[in-house]
Design a protein around this motif. Structure first.
Motif, mmCIF file in Angstrom:
data_model
loop_
_atom_site.group_PDB
_atom_site.id
_atom_site.type_symbol
_atom_site.label_atom_id
_atom_site.label_comp_id
_atom_site.label_asym_id
_atom_site.label_seq_id
_atom_site.Cartn_x
_atom_site.Cartn_y
_atom_site.Cartn_z
ATOM 1 N N HIS A 13 0.848 -1.195 0.000
ATOM 2 C CA HIS A 13 0.000 0.000 0.000
ATOM 3 C C HIS A 13 0.887 1.249 0.000
ATOM 4 C CE1 HIS A 13 -3.830 2.182 1.729
ATOM 5 N NE2 HIS A 13 -3.453 2.635 0.561
ATOM 6 N N TRP A 17 0.992 4.052 -2.867
ATOM 7 C CA TRP A 17 0.775 5.451 -2.457
ATOM 8 C C TRP A 17 1.858 6.345 -3.072
ATOM 9 C CZ3 TRP A 17 2.669 7.332 2.921
ATOM 10 C CH2 TRP A 17 2.138 8.586 3.226
ATOM 11 N N GLY A 33 -3.358 -7.033 -3.839
ATOM 12 C CA GLY A 33 -3.769 -5.787 -3.198
ATOM 13 C C GLY A 33 -4.664 -5.997 -1.987
ATOM 14 N N ILE A 37 -5.586 -0.296 -0.972
ATOM 15 C CA ILE A 37 -4.926 -0.130 -2.280
ATOM 16 C C ILE A 37 -5.970 0.113 -3.370
ATOM 17 C CG2 ILE A 37 -3.501 -1.319 -4.011
ATOM 18 C CD1 ILE A 37 -2.019 -2.694 -1.687
ATOM 19 N N LEU A 363 -2.493 3.164 6.256
ATOM 20 C CA LEU A 363 -2.122 2.215 5.207
ATOM 21 C C LEU A 363 -2.663 0.839 5.597
ATOM 22 C CD1 LEU A 363 1.456 3.619 4.636
ATOM 23 C CD2 LEU A 363 -0.451 3.731 3.013
ATOM 24 N N HIS A 364 -3.253 0.159 4.633
ATOM 25 C CA HIS A 364 -3.888 -1.136 4.910
ATOM 26 C C HIS A 364 -2.917 -2.288 4.698
ATOM 27 C CE1 HIS A 364 -8.347 0.140 4.384
ATOM 28 N NE2 HIS A 364 -7.622 1.226 4.565
#
Ligand code: AMP
Ligand code: GLY
Length: 423
Positions: A13, A17, A33, A37, A363-364
């Motif tokens: 992610h 980014w 992903g 994302i 952020l994942h």
């Protein structure tokens, strides 16, 4: 350009980014992903280890640049396959990825290059390993040769603990074939740091240092994890120490790898022990760290796509990397039970509120969607709440403020990320 990022964690992610900030990126894909994302890339339902399907997708879609996040597909030869298919891919070949895939190979390369590291022996026989342990005494460190998801290392404080580790890893096959060969090395005192460089086969460009928190619990207690939080800069890695790391632990390796016919291209992650301003190499990883990548991407000002392309093309010489002066911190939120077994499927709310905190980006990692379109937890490490600010103390305040705005029943995090730098 059409760019494909491979992986599904917080690191990927963060990479998406940064890549999506580049004017060079026209279309961004990520395989497979995660829910975060999806806001910046088209998700492709192909697993990160499915080398055949990834190659096919990249060829069919005429991808201009593939960026590989995790070590698995690198060790499995994804970059070799893409190279052969004429597709630019950022990351080392399978032969060079053995630096992470085989600790014995890594130690032999390091010895050849004259890089400071712990004294060691390689063993395929349990009795010989035990004799070595009895001869050298504790503390001593026992490691599986192969990949063991970061768990194949026992820092034994007693001789008995080390002997038991040999039995479990080798005879007991605790980590399967990864433990058929062991590396046993002397214990290094000091403070740990992660240092990153980007390499094009011959030139290594320094990135920056970060510090991770491997243990699951506050005060560095409990079992090891993939990493529960990180920050950059790391006070222990002063400019002087970083120069020593480049001169002693990065440049000689790049030269030795090229001479051995396995030139290194990609990100080189050096794990170091630093004692009295002197760095000693613990290990290399052949990828960005996770969660270190999250804070690096929060601080990166240069165009990452330009750097990745230059690395693929052997043209890094002359490039400069610019960083924000502002420190950054990431606090990892994991599902209760991690790194043991944990519950999946819990709904996560409050993401917009958390992202609205100044300087914060959530952020994942292990996230997906349920049938109603809610963001749900799908993994052990689930979110990396990342914050930048003029001081590390403010970055920490912002990160924990955002953490407290998240609504996720099963989530937990360490409350002391940054303690080494902040007290
Ligand atoms: P590795 O996967 O080799 O980095 O090892 C995992 C962790 O074990 C490292 O991050 C260190 O905290 C610790 N460790 C590994 N090797 C040593 C060593 N020789 N001396 C002290 N600690 C070590
Ligand atoms: N955070 C440590 C690693 O990525 O291996």
């Amino acid at each position: 350009m059409k760019i494909l990022v491979v992986g599904s964690g917080g690191r990927e992610h963060a990479l998406c980014w940064a890549i999506s900030r580049s004017p060079l990126c026209k279309t961004l894909y990520c395989a497979p992903g995660n829910a975060g994302i999806k806001e910046m890339a088209t998700l492709v339902p192909i697993g990160a280890e499915d080398v055949d399907a990834l190659e096919k997708f990249a060829v069919e879609q005429k991808i201009d640049l593939v960026v590989v996040g995790p070590e698995g597909p690198l060790v499995a030869g994804l970059v070799d396959r893409l190279d052969a298919a004429g597709i630019k891919a950022f990351g080392p070949s399978a032969a060079a990825a053995r630096l992470e895939g085989s600790k014995g190979f890594m130690k032999d390369m390091v010895a050849k290059a004259g890089i400071p590291t712990a004294a060691y022996g390689r063993f395929t026989d349990a009795e010989a390993a035990k004799t070595f342990i009895r001869k050298n005494g504790a503390p001593i460190v026992v490691k599986t040769d192969g990949l063991a998801a970061g768990k194949g290392v026992v820092v034994a404080m007693s001789e008995q603990e080390a002997l038991t580790a040999v039995d479990q890893m080798m005879t007991g096959k605790q980590f399967g074939d990864a433990g058929d060969e062991l590396v046993i090395e002397s214990f290094l005192p000091g403070e740990e740091a992660s240092f990153f460089a980007i390499v094009d086969g011959k030139t290594a460009l320094p990135l920056i240092a970060a510090q991770d928190h491997k243990r699951v619990g506050d005060g560095d207690t409990g079992p090891n994890t993939g990493g529960m939080g990180a920050y950059s800069p790391a006070p222990v890695a002063t400019a002087d120490v970083q120069q020593k790391i480049m001169d002693r632990c990065v440049t000689p390796l790049v030269k030795t790898m090229a001479e051995a016919g396995t030139p290194y291209r990609g990100v080189l992650f050096a794990g170091l022990m630093i004692e009295n301003g002197e760095p000693t190499l613990l290990e290399y990883n052949v990828r960005f760290g996770d969660p270190e990548c999250q804070v690096l991407m929060a601080r990166l000002k240069s165009d990452i796509v330009e750097l990745l392309l230059a690395a693929c093309e052997g043209k890094l010489a002359g490039h400069k990397v610019e960083w924000s002066e502002d420190p950054a911190m990431v606090v990892v939120m994991a599902a209760a039970g991690y790194p043991g077994s944990y519950k999946k499927g819990g709904v996560i709310g409050g993401l917009d509120k958390a992202n609205a905190v100044p300087g914060v980006k959530v952020l994942h990692a292990g996230t997906g969607f349920d049938a109603s379109g809610n963001v749900v937890a799908t993994g052990g490490r689930v979110l990396g709440v990342t914050a930048a600010a003029p001081t590390l103390a403010e970055a920490r305040e912002r990160a924990y403020k955002a953490v407290d705005l998240l609504e996720w029943e099963d989530g937990f995090c360490r409350r002391d990320i940054g303690w080494r730098a902040l007290g």
